[in-house]
Scaffold this motif. Structure first.
Motif, PDB file in Angstrom:
ATOM      1  N   PHE B 156      44.908  69.423 -35.482  1.00  0.00           N
ATOM      2  CA  PHE B 156      44.543  70.182 -36.684  1.00  0.00           C
ATOM      3  C   PHE B 156      43.821  71.473 -36.303  1.00  0.00           C
ATOM      4  O   PHE B 156      43.260  71.576 -35.205  1.00  0.00           O
ATOM      5  N   ASN B 157      43.829  72.430 -37.210  1.00  0.00           N
ATOM      6  CA  ASN B 157      43.199  73.728 -36.953  1.00  0.00           C
ATOM      7  C   ASN B 157      41.704  73.730 -37.283  1.00  0.00           C
ATOM      8  O   ASN B 157      41.216  72.874 -38.004  1.00  0.00           O
ATOM      9  N   GLY B 158      41.018  74.746 -36.760  1.00  0.00           N
ATOM     10  CA  GLY B 158      39.633  74.987 -37.156  1.00  0.00           C
ATOM     11  C   GLY B 158      38.576  74.292 -36.314  1.00  0.00           C
ATOM     12  O   GLY B 158      37.388  74.433 -36.567  1.00  0.00           O
ATOM     13  N   LEU B 159      39.017  73.520 -35.315  1.00  0.00           N
ATOM     14  CA  LEU B 159      38.056  72.757 -34.516  1.00  0.00           C
ATOM     15  C   LEU B 159      37.905  73.322 -33.097  1.00  0.00           C
ATOM     16  O   LEU B 159      37.294  72.691 -32.238  1.00  0.00           O
ATOM     17  N   HIS B 160      38.464  74.501 -32.862  1.00  0.00           N
ATOM     18  CA  HIS B 160      38.625  74.944 -31.474  1.00  0.00           C
ATOM     19  C   HIS B 160      37.422  75.624 -30.851  1.00  0.00           C
ATOM     20  O   HIS B 160      37.369  75.798 -29.647  1.00  0.00           O
ATOM     21  N   ASP B 161      36.434  76.053 -31.640  1.00  0.00           N
ATOM     22  CA  ASP B 161      35.356  76.839 -31.023  1.00  0.00           C
ATOM     23  C   ASP B 161      34.021  76.614 -31.735  1.00  0.00           C
ATOM     24  O   ASP B 161      33.339  77.556 -32.135  1.00  0.00           O
ATOM     25  N   ALA B 162      33.649  75.344 -31.855  1.00  0.00           N
ATOM     26  CA  ALA B 162      32.537  74.969 -32.734  1.00  0.00           C
ATOM     27  C   ALA B 162      31.203  75.594 -32.338  1.00  0.00           C
ATOM     28  O   ALA B 162      30.485  76.126 -33.184  1.00  0.00           O
ATOM     29  N   ALA B 163      30.853  75.526 -31.066  1.00  0.00           N
ATOM     30  CA  ALA B 163      29.526  76.010 -30.659  1.00  0.00           C
ATOM     31  C   ALA B 163      29.430  77.522 -30.853  1.00  0.00           C
ATOM     32  O   ALA B 163      28.390  78.043 -31.289  1.00  0.00           O
ATOM     33  N   TYR B 164      30.512  78.215 -30.551  1.00  0.00           N
ATOM     34  CA  TYR B 164      30.555  79.662 -30.732  1.00  0.00           C
ATOM     35  C   TYR B 164      30.387  80.016 -32.221  1.00  0.00           C
ATOM     36  O   TYR B 164      29.610  80.895 -32.587  1.00  0.00           O
ATOM     37  N   MET B 165      31.118  79.308 -33.059  1.00  0.00           N
ATOM     38  CA  MET B 165      31.032  79.563 -34.501  1.00  0.00           C
ATOM     39  C   MET B 165      29.632  79.271 -35.038  1.00  0.00           C
ATOM     40  O   MET B 165      29.119  79.996 -35.886  1.00  0.00           O
ATOM     41  N   HIS B 166      29.050  78.204 -34.543  1.00  0.00           N
ATOM     42  CA  HIS B 166      27.720  77.805 -35.023  1.00  0.00           C
ATOM     43  C   HIS B 166      26.718  78.965 -34.932  1.00  0.00           C
ATOM     44  O   HIS B 166      25.865  79.117 -35.795  1.00  0.00           O
ATOM     45  N   ASP B 167      26.838  79.759 -33.894  1.00  0.00           N
ATOM     46  CA  ASP B 167      25.902  80.865 -33.697  1.00  0.00           C
ATOM     47  C   ASP B 167      26.237  82.102 -34.521  1.00  0.00           C
ATOM     48  O   ASP B 167      25.483  83.070 -34.501  1.00  0.00           O
ATOM     49  N   ARG B 168      27.370  82.116 -35.207  1.00  0.00           N
ATOM     50  CA  ARG B 168      27.788  83.357 -35.857  1.00  0.00           C
ATOM     51  C   ARG B 168      28.227  83.244 -37.314  1.00  0.00           C
ATOM     52  O   ARG B 168      27.952  84.125 -38.114  1.00  0.00           O
ATOM     53  N   VAL B 169      28.963  82.190 -37.646  1.00  0.00           N
ATOM     54  CA  VAL B 169      29.611  82.132 -38.966  1.00  0.00           C
ATOM     55  C   VAL B 169      28.572  82.021 -40.081  1.00  0.00           C
ATOM     56  O   VAL B 169      27.584  81.291 -39.953  1.00  0.00           O
ATOM     57  N   TRP B 170      28.836  82.724 -41.168  1.00  0.00           N
ATOM     58  CA  TRP B 170      27.830  82.896 -42.227  1.00  0.00           C
ATOM     59  C   TRP B 170      27.217  81.588 -42.718  1.00  0.00           C
ATOM     60  O   TRP B 170      26.000  81.434 -42.690  1.00  0.00           O
ATOM     61  N   PHE B 171      28.021  80.591 -43.135  1.00  0.00           N
ATOM     62  CA  PHE B 171      27.401  79.389 -43.715  1.00  0.00           C
ATOM     63  C   PHE B 171      26.767  78.511 -42.644  1.00  0.00           C
ATOM     64  O   PHE B 171      25.928  77.669 -42.947  1.00  0.00           O
ATOM     65  N   LEU B 172      27.153  78.697 -41.385  1.00  0.00           N
ATOM     66  CA  LEU B 172      26.559  77.891 -40.314  1.00  0.00           C
ATOM     67  C   LEU B 172      25.160  78.370 -39.942  1.00  0.00           C
ATOM     68  O   LEU B 172      24.433  77.686 -39.224  1.00  0.00           O
ATOM     69  N   SER B 173      24.784  79.530 -40.459  1.00  0.00           N
ATOM     70  CA  SER B 173      23.396  79.951 -40.257  1.00  0.00           C
ATOM     71  C   SER B 173      22.444  79.068 -41.065  1.00  0.00           C
ATOM     72  O   SER B 173      21.247  79.056 -40.810  1.00  0.00           O
ATOM     73  N   VAL B 174      22.988  78.314 -42.016  1.00  0.00           N
ATOM     74  CA  VAL B 174      22.123  77.391 -42.776  1.00  0.00           C
ATOM     75  C   VAL B 174      21.609  76.273 -41.856  1.00  0.00           C
ATOM     76  O   VAL B 174      20.400  76.134 -41.669  1.00  0.00           O
ATOM     77  N   PRO B 175      22.513  75.489 -41.230  1.00  0.00           N
ATOM     78  CA  PRO B 175      21.991  74.495 -40.280  1.00  0.00           C
ATOM     79  C   PRO B 175      21.308  75.112 -39.060  1.00  0.00           C
ATOM     80  O   PRO B 175      20.274  74.616 -38.610  1.00  0.00           O
ATOM     81  N   LYS B 176      21.853  76.199 -38.550  1.00  0.00           N
ATOM     82  CA  LYS B 176      21.264  76.777 -37.330  1.00  0.00           C
ATOM     83  C   LYS B 176      19.822  77.234 -37.570  1.00  0.00           C
ATOM     84  O   LYS B 176      18.933  76.939 -36.787  1.00  0.00           O
ATOM     85  N   SER B 177      19.606  77.941 -38.689  1.00  0.00           N
ATOM     86  CA  SER B 177      18.264  78.473 -38.932  1.00  0.00           C
ATOM     87  C   SER B 177      17.277  77.345 -39.243  1.00  0.00           C
ATOM     88  O   SER B 177      16.084  77.462 -38.967  1.00  0.00           O
ATOM     89  N   PHE B 178      17.789  76.264 -39.810  1.00  0.00           N
ATOM     90  CA  PHE B 178      16.941  75.101 -40.077  1.00  0.00           C
ATOM     91  C   PHE B 178      16.329  74.593 -38.771  1.00  0.00           C
ATOM     92  O   PHE B 178      15.122  74.404 -38.643  1.00  0.00           O
ATOM     93  N   PHE B 179      17.191  74.380 -37.791  1.00  0.00           N
ATOM     94  CA  PHE B 179      16.682  73.823 -36.533  1.00  0.00           C
ATOM     95  C   PHE B 179      15.891  74.854 -35.734  1.00  0.00           C
ATOM     96  O   PHE B 179      14.941  74.506 -35.029  1.00  0.00           O
ATOM     97  N   ASP B 180      16.285  76.116 -35.817  1.00  0.00           N
ATOM     98  CA  ASP B 180      15.525  77.151 -35.111  1.00  0.00           C
ATOM     99  C   ASP B 180      14.112  77.254 -35.679  1.00  0.00           C
ATOM    100  O   ASP B 180      13.149  77.469 -34.942  1.00  0.00           O
ATOM    101  N   ASP B 181      14.015  77.101 -36.990  1.00  0.00           N
ATOM    102  CA  ASP B 181      12.703  77.106 -37.638  1.00  0.00           C
ATOM    103  C   ASP B 181      11.834  75.972 -37.069  1.00  0.00           C
ATOM    104  O   ASP B 181      10.675  76.176 -36.695  1.00  0.00           O
ATOM    105  N   ALA B 182      12.435  74.783 -36.948  1.00  0.00           N
ATOM    106  CA  ALA B 182      11.687  73.627 -36.439  1.00  0.00           C
ATOM    107  C   ALA B 182      11.333  73.791 -34.959  1.00  0.00           C
ATOM    108  O   ALA B 182      10.214  73.518 -34.531  1.00  0.00           O
TER     109      ALA B 182
END
Ligand SMILES: [Fe+2]
Ligand SMILES: [Fe+2]
Ligand SMILES: [Zn+2]
Lengths: 89, 511
Positions: B156-182
């Motif tokens: 299936f598509n969309g699973l190929h670059d998760a860690a890279y996306m986590h640091d950049r994609v707009w809605f993934l800044s929600v989980p990322k910033s949560f943990f960075d805050d902590a």
């Protein structure tokens, strides 16, 4: 207000014995079957006794073996060689 | 008389193998060895009061973890060998995994880093041991999740670059910033945030009903890694509760500090979990339990029991819980309608729920679904049928704190958008809620630094100013494969061919 403790574990072969042991030692507990898991809740206190488990399994059982199958808990934990207790005091 | 070689009991064994392995420093000052232990204002008078309910020693830890891994990988192998992805309920389900792999698995890795760090920062040996074990657990979670999903990535598509996306994609800044805050907080706040507020109070909502849902949708691999990870969680949760009780018992001055952290991290966690609400209600084709029901069991009931227990320390339930309780009737619907509009910029697909699914939602949300949300889907479905599948080309206003677009409504007023703003040192900041605005006021120095994806795009920091360039070049989302509507997508066509059906449009051509 009611104050429930709960434990959830994977619905597998080990769980059958765990449920039996828990029901025997906590007749008031409510057992809920959900896909792939079993959740048991009780008012204030829930105990798993090593002795009862060993009886059900027909072998020695280490209380920490439950760590393999447990998914979640709610309540203060009191664990020693003979029992695992969840409770709100 | 023969003396039987007495086996140590659990408590003694734990004492010998944990506390007795620590030592009092003789030629360095404790404050120099553990420099971060004091700046948060938490007062610890006696570390020996720390209780470890699980009393797990390293030898037992390895033994049980090895057993868990053996079971887990046997199932991964079986799943892959038997093409388990063909037996899921529907390929729409895989979109939940795309969100999981990009949004959640990187948090497991962040948790590993966080616990490895704080495991060095406490002068109490019991806390250090618990944090170190948890660090190893969290690394295991991150790795096993990637292993489990690597099979889906082949099909299936969309699973190929998760860690890279986590640091950049707009809605993934929600989980990322949560943990960075902590992780950028002090050690005691980190444990209050992650061990207590997140793991004890909130993560059940993701790992218990959602994973049960994965099983119900035929995804053997995911339910197995989910529950295997969760078996470590019982320990983590216990640590979370222990940490709170320990800090509160140590000194009364700790109470207001901890209360402020609980208020903050309950709210941060609740906002983060809004993504899970949509996974549960919309992304599981076979439904187990609605978000509202899960919230009632795992927060209102279990959280209620917990906060009642903590009353004796002078702790009250989180400040904004009424807003969260009220939102359970709206959350998933507001999130999904937003993601539906922005599918051009996501690594997963969205769709209009099918008729039976909408009926299920009417039943589960009798007060709200038919009144507020069904008409929106009916409108969007009509537009799509007329060849005007709606995509919103205006980038959303993000909240400065939680980084979710300002899409929520006011408590008790479901058609009124919730929005707050304030001016701080000459700059205007926007918030999704009173709660996020309050969090900003408490720590403006921290939140003015937020990396807000929409601002970054407009500032030209994301390889381009138009959505297409950002999505393709900066996010690594393959346009026309990973993104847009599910119906007619390559994943959809692939699924139909697995099931021996032809895509609707092609059969039309043939006729
Ligand atoms: Fe984890
Ligand atoms: Fe964890
Ligand atoms: Zn916010």
């Amino acid at each position: 207000m009611s104050q429930l403790v709960f434990i959830a574990f994977q619905d597998n072969d080990n769980a059958r014995y765990m449920v039996e042991a828990i029901q025997e030692d906590n007749p008031e507990a409510e057992v809920q079957h959900q896909p792939a898991m079993i959740r048991i809740q009780a008012e204030k206190r829930l105990v798993i006794n090593r002795e009862t488990m060993e009886e059900k399994l027909g072998r020695d059982w280490d209380v920490q073996e439950m760590l393999i199958d447990v998914i979640s808990i709610g309540g203060n934990v009191d664990e020693d060689d003979d029992h695992f207790i969840l409770e709100w005091k | 008389m023969a003396v039987k070689n007495k086996k140590l009991n659990l408590k003694d064994k734990y004492q010998y193998l944990t506390r007795d392995m620590a030592w009092e420093p003789s030629y360095q000052k404790k404050e120099d060895i553990f420099p971060d232990e004091q700046f948060e204002g938490i007062k610890i008078t006696d570390w020996s009061q720390w209780e470890d309910p699980f009393r797990l020693t390293m030898d037992a830890y390895w033994k049980y973890q090895a057993e868990k891994e053996k079971k887990l990988y046997a199932i991964f192998d079986a799943f892959a060998q038997n093409n388990g992805h063909q037996n899921i309920s529907d390929a729409r389900y895989v979109n939940a995994l795309k969100l999981f792999l990009t949004g959640v698995s990187p948090l497991e890795h962040a948790a590993y880093q966080g616990y490895a760090k704080v495991g060095r920062q406490f002068s109490g040996a019991g806390a250090r041991v618990a944090c170190q074990m948890q660090a190893i657990d969290e690394l295991r979670h991150s790795q096993t999740q990637q292993h489990a999903m690597s099979h889906y990535n082949k099909h299936f598509n969309g699973l190929h670059d998760a860690a890279y996306m986590h640091d950049r994609v707009w809605f993934l800044s929600v989980p990322k910033s949560f943990f960075d805050d902590a992780r950028s907080a002090g050690p005691f706040e980190f444990l209050t945030a992650i061990s207590f507020s997140f793991e004890y109070v909130l993560t059940n909502l993701l790992f218990v009903p959602f994973m049960s849902g994965a099983a119900y949708n035929g995804d053997m691999a995911t339910v197995t890694f989910g529950f295997s990870a969760q078996s470590d969680e019982a320990r983590h949760m216990t640590l979370g509760l222990e940490v709170i009780k320990f800090i509160l018992e140590q000194h009364e001055d700790n109470v207001p500090i901890v209360q402020r952290w609980i208020d903050k991290w309950f709210w941060r966690g609740f906002r983060l979990l809004s993504l899970v609400s949509m996974m549960m209600d919309y992304m599981l084709p076979n439904k187990v339990m609605s978000w509202a029901e899960a919230w009632e069991v795992y927060y209102e009931q279990n959280g209620g029991a917990l906060f009642k227990d903590l009353e004796r320390y002078g702790i009250r339930p989180p400040k904004y819980q009424d807003v969260a309780n009220d939102a359970k009737h709206h959350l998933s619907h507001q999130l999904w309608t937003t993601f539906y509009q922005y599918s051009q910029a996501t690594n997963f697909h969205t769709w209009i729920p099918e008729k039976e699914e909408m009926d299920w939602m009417s039943e589960k949300y009798p007060e709200t679904f038919d009144k507020y949300y069904r008409p929106r889907y009916e409108y969007l479905a009509k537009e799509a049928a007329a060849g005007r599948r709606f995509y919103n080309n205006t980038l959303p206003q993000l909240c400065q704190v939680c980084q979710v677009p300002t899409l929520f409504t006011e408590m008790g007023a479901p058609t009124k958008l919730s929005h707050r703003q304030l001016v701080h040192e000459g700059e205007r900041y926007h918030f999704c809620s009173e709660a996020c605005c309050d969090l900003f006021k408490d720590e403006p120095e921290k939140y003015v630094q937020a990396w807000l994806p929409v601002h970054q795009i407009y500032q030209g920091n994301c390889e381009g100013a138009d959505v297409e360039t950002v999505v393709q070049k900066y996010y690594h989302i393959n346009i026309g494969e990973d993104n847009f509507e599910y119906v007619g997508s390559p994943d959809h066509k692939h699924w139909l061919s697995i099931k021996g059906q032809k895509p609707a449009d092609q059969s039309k051509d043939a006729a």
